[in-house]
Scaffold this motif. Structure first.
Motif, short mmCIF file in Angstrom:
data_model
loop_
_atom_site.label_atom_id
_atom_site.label_comp_id
_atom_site.label_asym_id
_atom_site.label_seq_id
_atom_site.Cartn_x
_atom_site.Cartn_y
_atom_site.Cartn_z
N TRP A 41 0.69 -1.12 0.03
CA TRP A 41 0.02 0.11 -0.08
C TRP A 41 0.72 1.15 0.10
CZ3 TRP A 41 -4.37 1.92 -1.53
CH2 TRP A 41 -4.95 2.95 -1.10
N ASP A 42 2.08 1.21 0.76
CA ASP A 42 2.97 2.32 1.17
C ASP A 42 3.53 2.62 -0.37
OD1 ASP A 42 4.25 4.52 2.74
OD2 ASP A 42 5.67 3.59 1.72
N HIS A 43 3.85 1.57 -1.10
CA HIS A 43 4.45 1.60 -2.55
C HIS A 43 3.56 2.26 -3.48
CE1 HIS A 43 6.47 0.43 -5.93
NE2 HIS A 43 5.26 -0.12 -6.50
N VAL A 46 3.00 6.12 -2.59
CA VAL A 46 4.11 6.86 -3.10
C VAL A 46 4.31 6.95 -4.51
CG1 VAL A 46 6.78 6.96 -3.02
CG2 VAL A 46 5.49 6.41 -1.13
N ARG A 47 4.20 5.90 -5.22
CA ARG A 47 4.30 6.00 -6.79
C ARG A 47 3.16 6.86 -7.38
NH1 ARG A 47 7.50 3.45 -9.92
NH2 ARG A 47 5.80 3.08 -11.38
N HIS A 48 2.03 6.78 -6.86
CA HIS A 48 0.81 7.29 -7.69
C HIS A 48 0.25 8.34 -6.93
CE1 HIS A 48 1.13 3.88 -10.44
NE2 HIS A 48 1.22 3.07 -9.49
N GLY A 49 1.28 8.88 -6.09
CA GLY A 49 0.75 10.29 -5.62
C GLY A 49 -0.61 10.19 -4.63
N ILE A 50 -0.86 9.37 -4.04
CA ILE A 50 -2.13 8.82 -3.26
C ILE A 50 -1.83 9.09 -1.82
CG2 ILE A 50 -4.07 7.39 -2.48
CD1 ILE A 50 -3.48 5.89 -5.23
N GLY A 51 -2.56 9.99 -0.94
CA GLY A 51 -2.42 10.12 0.52
C GLY A 51 -2.80 9.04 0.95
N PRO A 52 -1.90 8.26 1.73
CA PRO A 52 -2.20 7.11 2.57
C PRO A 52 -3.60 7.03 3.13
CG PRO A 52 -0.23 7.38 2.96
CD PRO A 52 -0.72 8.83 2.33
N GLU A 53 -4.00 8.31 3.76
CA GLU A 53 -5.16 8.29 4.52
C GLU A 53 -6.37 9.13 3.80
OE1 GLU A 53 -5.68 6.68 7.09
OE2 GLU A 53 -3.57 6.14 7.11
N PRO A 120 7.56 -1.46 6.44
CA PRO A 120 6.79 -1.05 5.35
C PRO A 120 6.73 0.26 4.60
CG PRO A 120 5.45 -1.43 7.53
CD PRO A 120 7.01 -1.73 7.40
N ALA A 121 7.97 0.86 5.15
CA ALA A 121 8.38 2.26 4.48
C ALA A 121 9.54 2.20 3.61
CB ALA A 121 8.33 3.33 5.47
N VAL A 122 9.93 0.79 3.58
CA VAL A 122 11.40 0.72 2.92
C VAL A 122 10.99 -0.54 1.85
CG1 VAL A 122 13.72 -0.03 3.15
CG2 VAL A 122 12.78 1.23 5.04
N HIS A 123 11.04 -0.08 0.82
CA HIS A 123 10.69 -0.72 -0.41
C HIS A 123 11.31 -0.34 -1.45
CE1 HIS A 123 7.64 2.22 -1.31
NE2 HIS A 123 7.20 1.79 0.16
N PRO A 124 11.48 -1.25 -2.69
CA PRO A 124 11.82 -0.83 -3.97
C PRO A 124 11.14 0.14 -4.46
CG PRO A 124 11.90 -3.27 -4.07
CD PRO A 124 11.11 -2.87 -2.74
N SER A 125 11.60 1.19 -5.49
CA SER A 125 10.85 2.13 -5.99
C SER A 125 10.47 1.97 -7.39
CB SER A 125 11.71 3.49 -6.09
OG SER A 125 12.86 3.07 -6.75
N GLU A 126 10.71 0.84 -7.88
CA GLU A 126 10.50 0.14 -9.45
C GLU A 126 9.06 -0.22 -9.32
OE1 GLU A 126 13.35 -0.74 -7.74
OE2 GLU A 126 14.91 0.08 -8.95
N PRO A 127 8.54 -0.33 -10.35
CA PRO A 127 7.23 -0.87 -10.61
C PRO A 127 7.18 -2.29 -10.23
CG PRO A 127 7.93 0.31 -12.77
CD PRO A 127 8.92 0.18 -11.91
N VAL A 198 14.05 3.73 0.81
CA VAL A 198 14.37 3.92 -0.63
C VAL A 198 13.24 4.54 -1.36
CG1 VAL A 198 16.31 2.46 -0.61
CG2 VAL A 198 13.83 1.62 -1.41
N ALA A 199 12.06 4.63 -0.73
CA ALA A 199 10.80 4.91 -1.44
C ALA A 199 10.55 6.67 -1.63
CB ALA A 199 9.68 4.44 -0.51
#
Length: 199
Positions: A41-43, A46-53, A120-127, A198-199
């Motif tokens: 969800w965090d990924h 971050v990638r699509h500019g959605i506010g988590p809440e 959950p806040a540390v994940h690859p930034s690629e698709p 890295v996100a």
């Protein structure tokens, strides 16, 4: 209980309330979440500019996030079909019991946590599809000495011995079958330190 495709249709339905469409996207992650539910969800956020809440996100952003998730799911389903075919051939040849290599697959059945992220806040930034493709390629190749997703060599064992080492660069728990015995031993003996985002 709705399946992934039914939930995806709800995300795409322009007549539905935005909060319901967002909720349906979150529910998709109960069916397929490569990094684990919270990290995936965090990924996507971050990638699509959605506010988590954000309960009323931009519908176009929701659709882009869903497209990315569906592309990754297609990669995973292709891998699972190949895995099932290989197991059928092995059973036909008399190998009834799966080998130790398949332990990882049994723990990640359905695509949940196939590239689990400890934080959950540390994940690859690629698709997601690209990350899964790299991981699958590594699983089908000879074992290596670095993370199959980002090629990082800083691997550290943080938890249970069966889980696997965590890549300090991209945050995934690296499946043990993709690493050489020497790389696994080195990861076990590397002192723990906090992972960088890295996100």
């Amino acid at each position: 209980m709705a399946g992934f495709r039914s939930l995806a249709r709800q995300v795409r339905d322009p007549r539905s309330d935005l909060a319901l469409r967002r909720y349906s996207l979150r529910k998709c992650l109960e069916r397929f979440a490569p990094y684990g539910h919270r990290a995936t969800w965090d990924h996507l956020c971050v990638r699509h500019g959605i506010g988590p809440e954000d309960r009323s996100p931009d519908p176009a952003r929701l659709l882009r996030a869903l497209d990315e998730l569906e592309a990754a799911r297609a990669v995973w389903l292709g891998y699972e079909a190949g895995f099932a075919e290989r197991r059928r051939r092995e059973k036909h040849d008399g190998l009834r019991r799966p080998g130790a290599f398949d332990d990882w697959h049994r723990r990640s059945w359905g695509g949940n946590g196939v590239a689990r992220c400890e934080d959950p806040a540390v994940h690859p930034s690629e698709p997601l599809a690209e990350v899964l493709s790299r991981l699958i390629t590594a699983l089908e190749s000879a074992p290596g000495t670095s993370c199959p997703v980002c090629a990082g060599a800083d691997l550290r064992w943080l938890h249970e011995p069966w889980s696997g080492p965590v890549c300090a660069d991209c945050g995934i728990v690296v499946p043990q079958p993709v690493l050489t015995p020497r790389a696994l031993a080195k990861a076990r003996n590397t002192p723990r330190r906090d992972l960088a985002s890295v996100a």
